[in-house]
Design a protein around this motif. Structure first.
Motif, PDB file in Angstrom:
ATOM      1  N   VAL A   1     -19.644 116.853  16.975  1.00 33.24           N
ATOM      2  CA  VAL A   1     -18.252 117.073  16.602  1.00 33.24           C
ATOM      3  C   VAL A   1     -18.130 117.706  15.216  1.00 33.24           C
ATOM      4  CG1 VAL A   1     -16.069 115.925  16.059  1.00 33.24           C
ATOM      5  CG2 VAL A   1     -17.362 115.255  18.088  1.00 33.24           C
ATOM      6  N   PHE A   2     -18.888 117.173  14.249  1.00 37.24           N
ATOM      7  CA  PHE A   2     -18.702 117.583  12.859  1.00 37.24           C
ATOM      8  C   PHE A   2     -19.745 118.579  12.350  1.00 37.24           C
ATOM      9  CE2 PHE A   2     -16.844 113.211  12.947  1.00 37.24           C
ATOM     10  CZ  PHE A   2     -15.518 113.600  12.793  1.00 37.24           C
ATOM     11  N   GLY A   3     -20.943 118.558  12.936  1.00 37.22           N
ATOM     12  CA  GLY A   3     -22.003 119.417  12.430  1.00 37.22           C
ATOM     13  C   GLY A   3     -22.273 120.658  13.251  1.00 37.22           C
ATOM     14  N   GLU A   4     -22.313 120.499  14.563  1.00 36.20           N
ATOM     15  CA  GLU A   4     -22.729 121.608  15.418  1.00 36.20           C
ATOM     16  C   GLU A   4     -21.797 122.821  15.369  1.00 36.20           C
ATOM     17  OE1 GLU A   4     -25.374 121.392  19.202  1.00 36.20           O
ATOM     18  OE2 GLU A   4     -23.301 121.032  19.794  1.00 36.20           O
ATOM     19  N   PRO A   5     -20.465 122.666  15.263  1.00 32.86           N
ATOM     20  CA  PRO A   5     -19.613 123.861  15.170  1.00 32.86           C
ATOM     21  C   PRO A   5     -19.972 124.760  13.994  1.00 32.86           C
ATOM     22  CG  PRO A   5     -18.287 121.943  15.708  1.00 32.86           C
ATOM     23  CD  PRO A   5     -19.659 121.435  15.397  1.00 32.86           C
ATOM     24  N   TRP A   6     -20.391 124.175  12.873  1.00 34.94           N
ATOM     25  CA  TRP A   6     -20.786 124.975  11.715  1.00 34.94           C
ATOM     26  C   TRP A   6     -22.103 125.697  11.968  1.00 34.94           C
ATOM     27  CZ3 TRP A   6     -17.189 125.817   8.243  1.00 34.94           C
ATOM     28  CH2 TRP A   6     -16.162 124.880   8.088  1.00 34.94           C
TER      29      TRP A   6
ATOM     30  N   LEU B   1     -23.125 126.657  14.943  1.00 35.59           N
ATOM     31  CA  LEU B   1     -22.780 127.729  15.868  1.00 35.59           C
ATOM     32  C   LEU B   1     -22.135 128.896  15.128  1.00 35.59           C
ATOM     33  CD1 LEU B   1     -22.453 128.961  18.652  1.00 35.59           C
ATOM     34  CD2 LEU B   1     -20.368 127.585  18.949  1.00 35.59           C
ATOM     35  N   MET B   2     -21.242 128.590  14.195  1.00 33.75           N
ATOM     36  CA  MET B   2     -20.595 129.653  13.431  1.00 33.75           C
ATOM     37  C   MET B   2     -21.625 130.499  12.696  1.00 33.75           C
ATOM     38  SD  MET B   2     -17.653 129.364  10.471  1.00 33.75           S
ATOM     39  CE  MET B   2     -16.646 128.334  11.533  1.00 33.75           C
ATOM     40  N   GLY B   3     -22.606 129.843  12.082  1.00 38.93           N
ATOM     41  CA  GLY B   3     -23.657 130.580  11.381  1.00 38.93           C
ATOM     42  C   GLY B   3     -24.477 131.439  12.321  1.00 38.93           C
ATOM     43  N   LEU B   4     -24.779 130.920  13.509  1.00 41.98           N
ATOM     44  CA  LEU B   4     -25.551 131.679  14.490  1.00 41.98           C
ATOM     45  C   LEU B   4     -24.779 132.911  14.965  1.00 41.98           C
ATOM     46  CD1 LEU B   4     -26.921 128.693  16.610  1.00 41.98           C
ATOM     47  CD2 LEU B   4     -28.289 130.249  15.219  1.00 41.98           C
ATOM     48  N   LEU B   5     -23.478 132.752  15.180  1.00 36.46           N
ATOM     49  CA  LEU B   5     -22.667 133.872  15.636  1.00 36.46           C
ATOM     50  C   LEU B   5     -22.537 134.948  14.567  1.00 36.46           C
ATOM     51  CD1 LEU B   5     -19.845 131.923  17.506  1.00 36.46           C
ATOM     52  CD2 LEU B   5     -21.624 133.337  18.543  1.00 36.46           C
ATOM     53  N   ILE B   6     -22.405 134.527  13.308  1.00 39.76           N
ATOM     54  CA  ILE B   6     -22.318 135.494  12.203  1.00 39.76           C
ATOM     55  C   ILE B   6     -23.618 136.285  12.095  1.00 39.76           C
ATOM     56  CG2 ILE B   6     -22.201 135.705   9.684  1.00 39.76           C
ATOM     57  CD1 ILE B   6     -20.234 133.319   9.742  1.00 39.76           C
ATOM     58  N   ARG B   7     -24.743 135.596  12.198  1.00 36.87           N
ATOM     59  CA  ARG B   7     -26.040 136.292  12.126  1.00 36.87           C
ATOM     60  C   ARG B   7     -26.218 137.236  13.305  1.00 36.87           C
ATOM     61  NH1 ARG B   7     -27.930 131.311   9.933  1.00 36.87           N
ATOM     62  NH2 ARG B   7     -28.666 130.562  11.942  1.00 36.87           N
ATOM     63  N   ARG B   8     -25.764 136.826  14.476  1.00 37.56           N
ATOM     64  CA  ARG B   8     -25.886 137.685  15.661  1.00 37.56           C
ATOM     65  C   ARG B   8     -25.088 138.967  15.464  1.00 37.56           C
ATOM     66  NH1 ARG B   8     -26.639 137.978  21.194  1.00 37.56           N
ATOM     67  NH2 ARG B   8     -24.996 139.034  22.346  1.00 37.56           N
ATOM     68  N   ARG B   9     -23.882 138.854  14.952  1.00 41.98           N
ATOM     69  CA  ARG B   9     -23.044 140.042  14.756  1.00 41.98           C
ATOM     70  C   ARG B   9     -23.640 140.969  13.703  1.00 41.98           C
ATOM     71  NH1 ARG B   9     -17.015 137.300  15.125  1.00 41.98           N
ATOM     72  NH2 ARG B   9     -17.228 136.636  17.309  1.00 41.98           N
ATOM     73  N   ARG B  10     -24.224 140.400  12.678  1.00 39.72           N
ATOM     74  CA  ARG B  10     -24.858 141.230  11.656  1.00 39.72           C
ATOM     75  C   ARG B  10     -26.043 141.991  12.239  1.00 39.72           C
ATOM     76  NH1 ARG B  10     -24.861 136.939   6.575  1.00 39.72           N
ATOM     77  NH2 ARG B  10     -22.698 137.293   5.909  1.00 39.72           N
TER      78      ARG B  10
END
Length: 257
Positions: free
Chosen positions: A235-240, A242-251
């Motif tokens: 709930v509190f840790g995994e969304p962050w 995931l956000m980091g993984l998505l940002i790296r993927r887009r870069r």
């Protein structure tokens, strides 16, 4: 039979959105075929694993049906829809395991079901419950607590002996997906469905959130209240994460252009 995948924007994953009736029709065809098929579901946990684990991504990309399980995944998919009527009934497309398992009674030709996972008490209660749901089917169960290599070999032999048409595998994510990925070629033909904690929920050991909570997308709060230690990180840790993984993927994707 190839099912059309639809893209879930922002999360950068593909899924096969279906209603319960549509999934039942697909299961009718899978059971009639008698071949090996896999059905999985997407929530934020699976999306995080897909972006962090290449083997997990490969398994999901090769699966036949990828249902929309988590509310955030469903809502992001719904935003991409245009005038086909699905937006008005978007919650019909959210299919967690406990949503579609009760509909197994309507699957034509389904006569043999196997349930693998949970402890012995929960597994036995889930088997009894499913026998009530699908009275015309033979339902067998095998607990999955303490899963290891020896138990995995026993499960393969057990499935070979009973030859089920449908297997509900509830070992938790990502163990259940890892097990299928490494054993699927050794397993008898069947429809293999990863169902996470649904076995305990079917058994009545783990309480399901009221339907109105699910429709508001607040099941995470319900689970946090009942099992704070188990779900706090998700709930509190995994969304962050995931956000980091998505940002790296887009870069990375921008760098390839």
């Amino acid at each position: 039979m190839t099912l059309h995948r639809q893209h879930v924007p922002v999360l950068e994953v593909d899924a096969t959105p279906m209603t319960i009736a549509e999934l039942t029709d697909v299961l009718d065809r899978f059971i009639a075929e008698g071949s090996t098929r896999t059905i999985v579901g997407h929530n934020l946990h699976s999306v995080t694993l897909l972006h962090s684990d290449p083997r997990f991504r490969s398994f999901y990309e090769q699966s036949d049906v990828v249902l929309l399980d988590g509310a955030p995944v469903l809502w992001l998919w719904a935003k991409s829809l245009e005038g086909d009527g699905a937006k008005e009934r978007v919650m019909d497309y959210r299919l967690g395991s406990t949503d579609w398992i009760p509909a197994l009674a309507h699957v034509e030709g389904l006569e043999r079901i196997a349930i693998i996972g949970a402890g012995s008490v929960a597994n036995a209660q889930a088997v009894a419950r499913l026998k009530d749901v699908v009275p015309h089917a033979q339902v067998d169960g095998m607990p999955g607590e303490g899963w290891d290599e020896e138990l995995e070999e026993k499960a393969i032999a057990w499935l070979e002996g009973i030859r089920p048409q449908l297997v509900l595998l509830g070992l938790g994510m990502p163990l259940q997906e890892q097990v299928l990925q490494r054993t699927l070629s050794s397993l008898p033909p069947a429809v293999y469905c990863t169902v996470g904690g649904a076995i305990e929920q079917i058994a009545g050991i783990q309480k399901l959130a009221p339907r109105w909570i699910g429709r508001l997308g607040l099941e995470w709060a319900w689970r946090l209240l009942l099992h704070p230690k188990r779900v706090a990180y998700r709930v509190f840790g995994e969304p962050w994460v995931l956000m980091g993984l998505l940002i790296r993927r887009r870069r990375r994707l921008r760098g390839k252009r």
